[in-house]
Design a protein around this motif. Structure first.
Motif, PDB file in Angstrom:
ATOM      1  N   ASP A  29       0.177 125.102  22.238  1.00  0.00           N
ATOM      2  CA  ASP A  29      -0.118 124.713  23.589  1.00  0.00           C
ATOM      3  C   ASP A  29       0.730 125.593  24.488  1.00  0.00           C
ATOM      4  OD1 ASP A  29      -0.001 123.390  26.075  1.00  0.00           O
ATOM      5  OD2 ASP A  29      -0.894 121.675  25.050  1.00  0.00           O
ATOM      6  N   ARG A  36       0.862 115.482  28.250  1.00  0.00           N
ATOM      7  CA  ARG A  36       0.783 114.172  27.631  1.00  0.00           C
ATOM      8  C   ARG A  36      -0.606 113.826  27.125  1.00  0.00           C
ATOM      9  NH1 ARG A  36       4.028 111.763  24.735  1.00  0.00           N
ATOM     10  NH2 ARG A  36       6.081 112.457  25.291  1.00  0.00           N
ATOM     11  N   SER A  37      -1.613 114.211  27.888  1.00  0.00           N
ATOM     12  CA  SER A  37      -2.935 113.728  27.474  1.00  0.00           C
ATOM     13  C   SER A  37      -3.909 114.883  27.402  1.00  0.00           C
ATOM     14  CB  SER A  37      -3.444 112.695  28.467  1.00  0.00           C
ATOM     15  OG  SER A  37      -3.404 113.255  29.744  1.00  0.00           O
ATOM     16  N   ARG A  40      -7.589 116.418  21.497  1.00  0.00           N
ATOM     17  CA  ARG A  40      -7.375 115.657  20.260  1.00  0.00           C
ATOM     18  C   ARG A  40      -6.788 116.587  19.188  1.00  0.00           C
ATOM     19  NH1 ARG A  40     -12.852 114.404  17.784  1.00  0.00           N
ATOM     20  NH2 ARG A  40     -13.126 112.870  19.400  1.00  0.00           N
ATOM     21  N   PRO A  41      -5.806 116.130  18.430  1.00  0.00           N
ATOM     22  CA  PRO A  41      -5.216 117.022  17.431  1.00  0.00           C
ATOM     23  C   PRO A  41      -6.189 117.416  16.320  1.00  0.00           C
ATOM     24  CG  PRO A  41      -4.122 114.865  17.441  1.00  0.00           C
ATOM     25  CD  PRO A  41      -5.179 114.826  18.487  1.00  0.00           C
ATOM     26  N   GLU A 508       0.634 122.485  18.319  1.00  0.00           N
ATOM     27  CA  GLU A 508      -0.101 121.232  18.519  1.00  0.00           C
ATOM     28  C   GLU A 508       0.746 120.023  18.080  1.00  0.00           C
ATOM     29  OE1 GLU A 508      -4.357 120.512  17.110  1.00  0.00           O
ATOM     30  OE2 GLU A 508      -3.116 119.470  15.643  1.00  0.00           O
ATOM     31  N   ARG A 511       3.461 119.259  20.534  1.00  0.00           N
ATOM     32  CA  ARG A 511       2.937 118.681  21.779  1.00  0.00           C
ATOM     33  C   ARG A 511       2.615 117.204  21.600  1.00  0.00           C
ATOM     34  NH1 ARG A 511      -2.134 117.691  22.963  1.00  0.00           N
ATOM     35  NH2 ARG A 511      -3.030 119.174  21.482  1.00  0.00           N
ATOM     36  N   VAL A 512       1.943 116.883  20.515  1.00  0.00           N
ATOM     37  CA  VAL A 512       1.511 115.491  20.345  1.00  0.00           C
ATOM     38  C   VAL A 512       2.690 114.603  19.959  1.00  0.00           C
ATOM     39  CG1 VAL A 512      -0.042 113.962  19.084  1.00  0.00           C
ATOM     40  CG2 VAL A 512      -0.808 116.239  19.717  1.00  0.00           C
ATOM     41  N   TYR A 607       1.763 110.797  13.439  1.00  0.00           N
ATOM     42  CA  TYR A 607       0.969 112.028  13.418  1.00  0.00           C
ATOM     43  C   TYR A 607       0.508 112.333  11.982  1.00  0.00           C
ATOM     44  CZ  TYR A 607      -0.353 116.796  14.757  1.00  0.00           C
ATOM     45  OH  TYR A 607      -1.038 117.962  15.005  1.00  0.00           O
ATOM     46  N   THR A 627      -0.496 109.541  23.832  1.00  0.00           N
ATOM     47  CA  THR A 627      -0.895 110.787  23.148  1.00  0.00           C
ATOM     48  C   THR A 627      -1.075 110.555  21.654  1.00  0.00           C
ATOM     49  OG1 THR A 627       1.105 111.474  24.276  1.00  0.00           O
ATOM     50  CG2 THR A 627      -0.329 113.230  23.450  1.00  0.00           C
ATOM     51  N   LEU A 628      -0.231 109.716  21.106  1.00  0.00           N
ATOM     52  CA  LEU A 628      -0.307 109.461  19.666  1.00  0.00           C
ATOM     53  C   LEU A 628      -1.340 108.409  19.319  1.00  0.00           C
ATOM     54  CD1 LEU A 628       3.451 109.482  18.743  1.00  0.00           C
ATOM     55  CD2 LEU A 628       1.689 110.791  17.579  1.00  0.00           C
ATOM     56  N   ARG A 630      -4.215 107.928  20.650  1.00  0.00           N
ATOM     57  CA  ARG A 630      -5.598 108.332  20.868  1.00  0.00           C
ATOM     58  C   ARG A 630      -6.430 108.289  19.574  1.00  0.00           C
ATOM     59  NH1 ARG A 630      -5.282 113.036  24.158  1.00  0.00           N
ATOM     60  NH2 ARG A 630      -5.556 111.511  25.790  1.00  0.00           N
TER      61      ARG A 630
END
Ligand SMILES: O=C1C[C@@](O)(C(=O)O)C[C@@H](O)[C@@H]1O
Length: 755
Positions: A29, A36-37, A40-41, A508, A511-512, A607, A627-628, A630
């Protein structure tokens, strides 16, 4: 009332491409501010659903237990049937066992679209296995029952069913190496395998060099499939590295006869059935055989091989290009190797390499080196699967082969691997980073890396991190314990200023997860083999003046075009631990419980569980950030009632917790033990290790009771922080110095120091 957070799906982002043209497993990223949003990972080359056909295991009389082990590994119940004809789509959720003798009646006419047939043969029953079943099955698992290697079965299953993909991960690495073992009998290699494979990404078994004793003092002219099968099994039981199966012909410095090309198909196809990850297919073989193997390769990958020993081969010739074009027709990797006469021909090879890359960008990666002492220079420059040797091997596999340490020392001398300072950064409350220092030094030494390792301690609110990371020779760092992105960057003018004010590049995962445990340095010129993956794209905001502008009062000390990348390696350590004895599908759609005292501590666990496609997560002790959360139902246990409800769902219900992960500290062990007991298998004590427990607490600290023991008594397979730390260290070394150090070596060489 318990709340279930469910979030809307968001489109998957475009993924960066690596130097080799394959997608990279470290999506980055580019935004400096902690996003934050966002998308999708994708979890890079993480677990896949793979082959979803019904798995049928053909087993020998008295060996029905292997069927239930396969079933456990896959996370399904098993049932026995009298033959393939009786398998229907209603068996979809089962692993089917068929007695070998019964299977012989209808294996040939099975519905291949519905069933994948695996022949499980215990070598203690004698070799060869039933020849009809060996020939007709899709895959063959050779095993010993005493000792039994569960990890081998799990790895075989994950590979052949396409749930884990080594190839994509390896091709995303800036450099890969394989060690060519030259033992006549691999048993001789086993005691030293951990040390032999340091720096290797794969292990080649030179089948043509194996010498099968005939019992009368003589050896078989070529080793039989029985002997080769056992040798492959022995090797795979002792290393987690992918294998390369090579039958090198007599014209190319090998011992395999060339009068019967079908013999090659027989051995190479059998290697595919055995689940060998890479199959070396020489390009002199008839196209019909090369094509057939390519089409039959399943999850294995074909490494096409061309060697020229004539001394007349020329890289700038039309012939060289034709060899490449012919090779790539049926290849996942193209290997070209030649004898040269003059040092300049190494430069000709480099020109060839870059021409191929630019003219055929969508071709499989090229692995090309020159042989002999004159060709050694090219072995330092090749980046895809460079063959290496080791001083402990009986002979070198080809003239001019070098060890990983020799290649690194040569790169250092040539200025391609500059000496860097690499830091292990701990905190005043945890001494883990410091205790890992001797291990890292040992690894650098073993690998001939010029870097210097220092273990340092980070004080809260001090600017020391900026100072270490802003040194001209900074080569990267790991942070143990991990630190949140916001606390690193939030108050740091230095980190805010990097990338011309955009902040560090985030993968990624970083970030997540939001927790950083690895800081890598990527140099724009990128000839350095020392650090961050070459495949991480340069920031579009990079200017000629360098990535670290002079934002605010901070001046970068780094060379121009240098980027800092933040990553999280811990989630991979957790994922590898959870999939050591189970295939990823054991977790698909199942429920997990995560205990932690903060979302920071839980983030990498969640994650990893998402990468494993769990169906639901119950949380205890923290609130999951959006974020997690989702795309995944999250239910906090915030009352005894909610806990009781989850406990009462039937064991076969996907909402019944299958895996419990605790990130609580050692002093909360008694609470962990209590919860583990609550979710234990009803049939506890029967030796049924159906569920999984992972305790991330530092096992060396004093604690009230051992939750791992409680878990085992309650029917869980228990894993601890030592497993995760070792797997995370493997990942950290890959990220920081680009070298693979196998898990078993980490466990062997770190003693108790790591934990
Ligand atoms: O293809 C190769 C490369 C190699 O020939 C070398 O030159 O290092 C060594 C072989 O074992 C291997 O199969």
């Amino acid at each position: 009332m318990a709340t279930v957070q469910q979030l809307e799906p968001i489109p998957t982002p475009a993924r960066p491409r690596s130097m080799n043209g394959s997608s990279h497993d470290m999506d980055v990223d580019m935004d400096g501010a902690m996003p934050r949003s966002r998308a999708r990972p994708t979890f890079g080359s993480g677990p896949q659903r793979g082959d979803t056909r019904i798995v049928a295991i053909m087993y020998s009389p008295g060996h029905h237990k292997i069927v239930s082990v396969f079933a456990e590994v896959l996370g399904k119940p098993s049932r026995l049937k009298a033959g393939f004809d009786s398998i229907t789509s209603t068996d979809q959720d089962f692993v089917i066992g068929i007695l070998a003798d019964q299977a012989k009646a209808d294996v040939t006419r099975r519905d291949r679209g519905l069933v994948v047939a695996i022949h499980a043969h215990c070598v203690n029953l004698g070799m060869p296995p039933d020849t009809l079943l060996s020939a007709e099955c899709d895959y063959e698992f050779l095993y010993t029952d005493t000792p039994f290697f569960r990890r081998d079965l799990s790895r075989f299953t994950s590979h052949v069913l396409g749930q884990l993909n080594h190839h994509e991960t390896l091709m995303a690495k800036p450099r890969t190496y394989f060690i060519s073992t030259t033992f006549p009998d691999v048993s001789a290699a086993l005691p030293n395998l951990d040390i032999l494979t340091v720096g290797a990404d794969a292990v080649e078994i030179r089948v043509d060099l194996l010498k099968e004793p005939l019992g009368d003092g003589n050896f078989a002219p070529i080793p039989s499939l029985s002997y080769v099968g056992e040798q492959v099994m022995l090797l795979r039981q002792r290393t987690e590295l992918p294998l390369i199966f090579t039958t090198r012909c007599t014209a190319e410095n090998g011992r395999f006869p060339m009068d019967n090309p079908n013999l090659y198909w027989e051995y190479l196809y059998r290697a595919i059935q055995w689940g060998v990850e890479y199959i070396d297919v020489e390009i002199w073989l008839p196209d019909s055989i090369r094509k057939k193997l390519y089409e039959q390769r399943g999850s294995s990958r074909i490494m096409s091989a061309f060697h020229d020993f004539s001394g007349t081969f020329k890289w700038p010739s039309r012939h060289a290009e034709e060899v490449f074009l012919k090779s790539r027709e049926y290849a996942d990797i193209v290997k070209m190797i030649a004898i040269i006469n003059d040092h300049n021909e190494n430069f000709e090879l480099e020109y060839f390499r870059s021409k191929i890359r630019s003219e055929y960008p969508d071709s499989p990666p090229l692995s090309a080196v020159n042989m002999g002492e004159t060709g050694q220079f090219s072995r330092t420059l090749n980046r895809v699967f460079t063959p290496i040797t080791h001083p402990l091997l009986p002979i070198i596999a080809a003239p001019g082969q070098m060890s990983a340490a020799e290649i690194n020392q040569a790169l250092a001398l040539l200025g391609q691997l500059p000496k860097k300072s690499i830091y292990g950064i701990g905190s005043s409350s945890s001494r883990t980073a410091a205790s890992q220092a001797p291990f890292y030094e040992k690894c650098f030494n073993e690998l001939g890396l010029p870097h210097q390792f220092a273990s340092v301690e980070r004080q809260p609110r001090s600017t020391a991190l900026d100072t270490w990371c802003n040194q001209r020779n900074f080569g990267g760092a790991y942070l143990n314990p991990p630190v949140s992105y916001n606390s690193i960057v939030g108050s740091s003018p230095f980190f805010q200023s990097v990338n011309n004010g955009a902040g560090p590049i985030l993968t990624e995962a970083a970030r997540v997860i939001g927790m950083i445990d690895t800081i890598m340095v990527q140099s724009g010129s990128s000839s350095s083999a020392s650090s961050a993956p070459a495949s991480v794209p340069s920031s579009p905001r990079h200017r000629h003046a360098g990535s670290y502008g002079t934002h605010g009062s901070t001046t970068s000390n780094h060379p121009p075009n240098t980027s800092l990348i933040f990553d999280n390696a811990s989630w991979r350590g957790i994922l590898s631990t959870l999939t050591r004895d189970l295939a990823p599908s054991a977790y698909f759609g199942r429920a997990a419980v995560v205990l932690a005292s903060s979302s920071d501590d839980a983030a990498s666990v969640i994650y990893a569980l998402k990468a494993l496609r769990v169906g639901k997560i119950y949380t205890v002790g923290f609130k999951t950030p959006l974020t997690l959360a989702r795309d995944l139902p999250i239910e906090p246990f915030n009352s005894l009632e909610s806990l009781q409800r989850a406990r009462m769902v039937g064991t076969n219900d996907s909402a019944s917790p299958f895996v419990v992960v605790s990130a609580l500290s050692a002093e909360k062990s008694n609470i962990v033990g209590m919860l583990v007991r609550v979710f234990g298998s009803r049939g506890a004590g029967t030796g049924n290790k159906g569920k999984v427990f992972l305790d991330l607490a530092d096992g060396s600290l004093p604690r009230k009771g051992d939750p791992g023991l409680v878990a085992e008594q309650s029917g869980f397979a228990a894993y601890g922080a030592a497993d995760v730390t070792a797997f995370t260290t493997v990942e950290t070394l890959r990220l920081l110095v680009g070298q693979n150090v196998p898990y078993s070596f980490v466990r062997l060489a770190s003693g108790r120091g790591l934990y």
